[in-house]
Scaffold this active site. Structure first.
Site, short mmCIF file in Angstrom:
data_model
loop_
_atom_site.label_atom_id
_atom_site.label_comp_id
_atom_site.label_asym_id
_atom_site.label_seq_id
_atom_site.Cartn_x
_atom_site.Cartn_y
_atom_site.Cartn_z
N ASN A 6 0.85 -1.19 0.00
CA ASN A 6 0.00 0.00 0.00
C ASN A 6 0.89 1.25 0.00
O ASN A 6 1.64 1.48 0.95
CB ASN A 6 -0.91 -0.03 1.24
N HIS A 9 1.00 6.14 1.78
CA HIS A 9 1.77 7.02 2.67
C HIS A 9 2.86 7.80 1.95
O HIS A 9 3.37 8.78 2.50
CB HIS A 9 2.36 6.22 3.83
N HIS A 42 -5.60 3.67 -1.87
CA HIS A 42 -6.92 3.98 -1.34
C HIS A 42 -7.30 5.37 -1.82
O HIS A 42 -6.66 6.35 -1.46
CB HIS A 42 -6.85 3.92 0.20
N ARG A 44 -9.52 7.98 -1.19
CA ARG A 44 -10.49 8.38 -0.15
C ARG A 44 -11.37 9.52 -0.63
O ARG A 44 -10.94 10.35 -1.44
CB ARG A 44 -9.73 8.83 1.12
N ARG A 48 -7.18 12.71 1.10
CA ARG A 48 -6.11 13.17 2.00
C ARG A 48 -4.73 12.71 1.54
O ARG A 48 -3.73 13.26 1.94
CB ARG A 48 -6.37 12.73 3.44
N GLU A 69 -8.63 0.50 -3.05
CA GLU A 69 -9.57 0.50 -1.93
C GLU A 69 -10.43 1.75 -2.03
O GLU A 69 -9.91 2.83 -2.29
CB GLU A 69 -8.83 0.54 -0.60
N THR A 100 -8.57 3.15 8.30
CA THR A 100 -9.79 2.32 8.29
C THR A 100 -9.89 1.54 9.58
O THR A 100 -9.06 0.68 9.86
CB THR A 100 -9.74 1.36 7.08
N GLU A 150 -11.19 -9.60 2.36
CA GLU A 150 -9.95 -9.25 3.06
C GLU A 150 -10.29 -9.11 4.54
O GLU A 150 -11.14 -8.29 4.91
CB GLU A 150 -9.36 -7.95 2.52
N HIS A 213 -4.05 -4.77 7.63
CA HIS A 213 -4.23 -3.68 8.59
C HIS A 213 -3.38 -3.93 9.83
O HIS A 213 -3.59 -4.89 10.54
CB HIS A 213 -5.69 -3.49 9.03
N GLY A 214 -2.44 -3.04 10.02
CA GLY A 214 -1.60 -3.11 11.21
C GLY A 214 -0.55 -4.20 11.18
O GLY A 214 0.09 -4.47 12.20
N GLY A 235 0.89 -1.48 4.39
CA GLY A 235 1.32 -0.12 4.03
C GLY A 235 2.23 0.50 5.06
O GLY A 235 3.44 0.62 4.88
N1 PXP Z 1 -5.99 -3.29 3.74
C1 PXP Z 1 -6.97 -2.36 3.79
C2 PXP Z 1 -8.31 -2.72 3.24
C3 PXP Z 1 -6.73 -1.07 4.33
O1 PXP Z 1 -7.72 -0.16 4.37
C4 PXP Z 1 -5.43 -0.77 4.79
C5 PXP Z 1 -5.15 0.60 5.32
O2 PXP Z 1 -5.24 1.53 4.30
C6 PXP Z 1 -4.44 -1.75 4.69
C7 PXP Z 1 -4.75 -3.01 4.19
C8 PXP Z 1 -3.02 -1.51 5.11
O3 PXP Z 1 -2.96 -1.23 6.47
P1 PXP Z 1 -1.58 -0.75 7.12
O4 PXP Z 1 -1.25 0.58 6.54
O5 PXP Z 1 -1.90 -0.71 8.58
O6 PXP Z 1 -0.54 -1.79 6.77
#
Ligand code: PXP
Length: 260
Positions: A6, A9, A42, A44, A48, A69, A100, A150, A213-214, A235
């Site tokens: 991702n 950033h 993503h 948005r 942002r 996304e 998210t 996911e 995520h995370g 990401g």
């Molecule tokens: N998957 C989805 C659907 C997300 O919304 C995000 C955050 O944008 C991620 C993965 C990646 O998350 P992270 O940045 O915490 O690795």
């Protein structure tokens, strides 16, 4: 395990100054060279980080499939249907959130989901739903006819951080902390078991399973062991590490942890 990087950033850094640098386009070749299988962005509603022009250029020029996304907002879905990324992952979006925070309200929003999925699939876009890991969410995703789900791994990542974050480096002797560590260990194991069982169930239903995520260089190992999860989208931790070692090395380091 496939890796989707991702790159939002990179645009976060650019938008902090509202100038042209760094350009997420410059990441495309590096992500491919480092061996990742997918690029995730993503778009948005509040724009942002990734802007419309980024999405257009990235989808046009990426050497890897793009997983875009987005929320189920008409304005965004119109754009996405024009852009035709390889895959769209539908996510919930709140203006005030930092990232998210949870999965889609899949049971409460079925009519809108149905219409949105239909539109995307009519445009030959593969659809994934970002969901909290529950059996009901999986069964409903199957009924909705998507190809992918996911799993939101935020709870797993948070519990992992509480357990192995600051406390991991202290040799404390406080009984209350030992007790809470025991509780956290149980919750972490339960969360992993939940992800393992449910990804197996999803696969049996014919769904492809991603997670994200995370996830980071510490907590990804246990997730990588769940064989029915095919892909991770990561990401924050990769882009953060790239500040110190460069993007290519940060991705190579992550890929090394994803060998099965
Ligand atoms: N998957 C989805 C659907 C997300 O919304 C995000 C955050 O944008 C991620 C993965 C990646 O998350 P992270 O940045 O915490 O690795």
């Amino acid at each position: 395990m496939k890796l989707g990087v991702n790159i939002d950033h990179i645009a976060v850094l650019r938008e902090a100054r509202k100038i042209a640098d760094p350009n997420p386009m410059d990441a495309l070749g590096i992500v491919k060279r480092a061996g990742a299988e997918q690029i995730t962005i993503h778009l948005r509603e509040d724009r942002r980080h990734i802007q419309d022009a980024d999405a257009i250029n990235i989808i046009k020029h990426s050497p890897l499939p793009i997983n875009l996304e987005c929320a189920m907002a008409n304005e965004i879905i119109d754009i996405v249907c024009d852009l035709k990324p390889h895959r769209v992952t539908l996510v919930p979006e709140k203006r005030e959130e930092v990232t998210t925070e949870g999965g889609l309200n899949i049971l409460g929003e079925q009519p809108l989901l149905n219409a949105t999925i239909q539109r995307l699939q009519d445009n030959e876009i593969e659809v994934s739903l970002f969901i909290d890991p529950t059996l009901e969410n999986i069964q409903t995703s199957k009924e909705l006819g998507v190809e992918w789900i996911e799993f939101h791994t935020g709870k797993y990542a948070n519990v992992y951080a509480m357990l192995y974050g600051n406390l991991a480096n202290t040799h404390h002797t406080i009984p209350e902390l030992d007790l809470s560590r025991k509780v956290l260990t149980i919750i972490l194991e339960e969360e992993l078991t939940n992800l393992r069982v449910l990804s197996g169930d999803a696969m049996e239903l014919g769904l492809k399973v991603a997670a994200g995520h995370g996830l980071n260089y510490q907590n990804v190992e246990a997730i990588n062991e769940i064989e029915t999860i095919e892909e991770l989208n990561i990401g924050q931790s990769i882009i953060a590490r790239s500040v110190w070692v460069g993007l290519e090395q940060a991705i190579l380091d992550m890929k090394a942890l994803l060998i099965r």
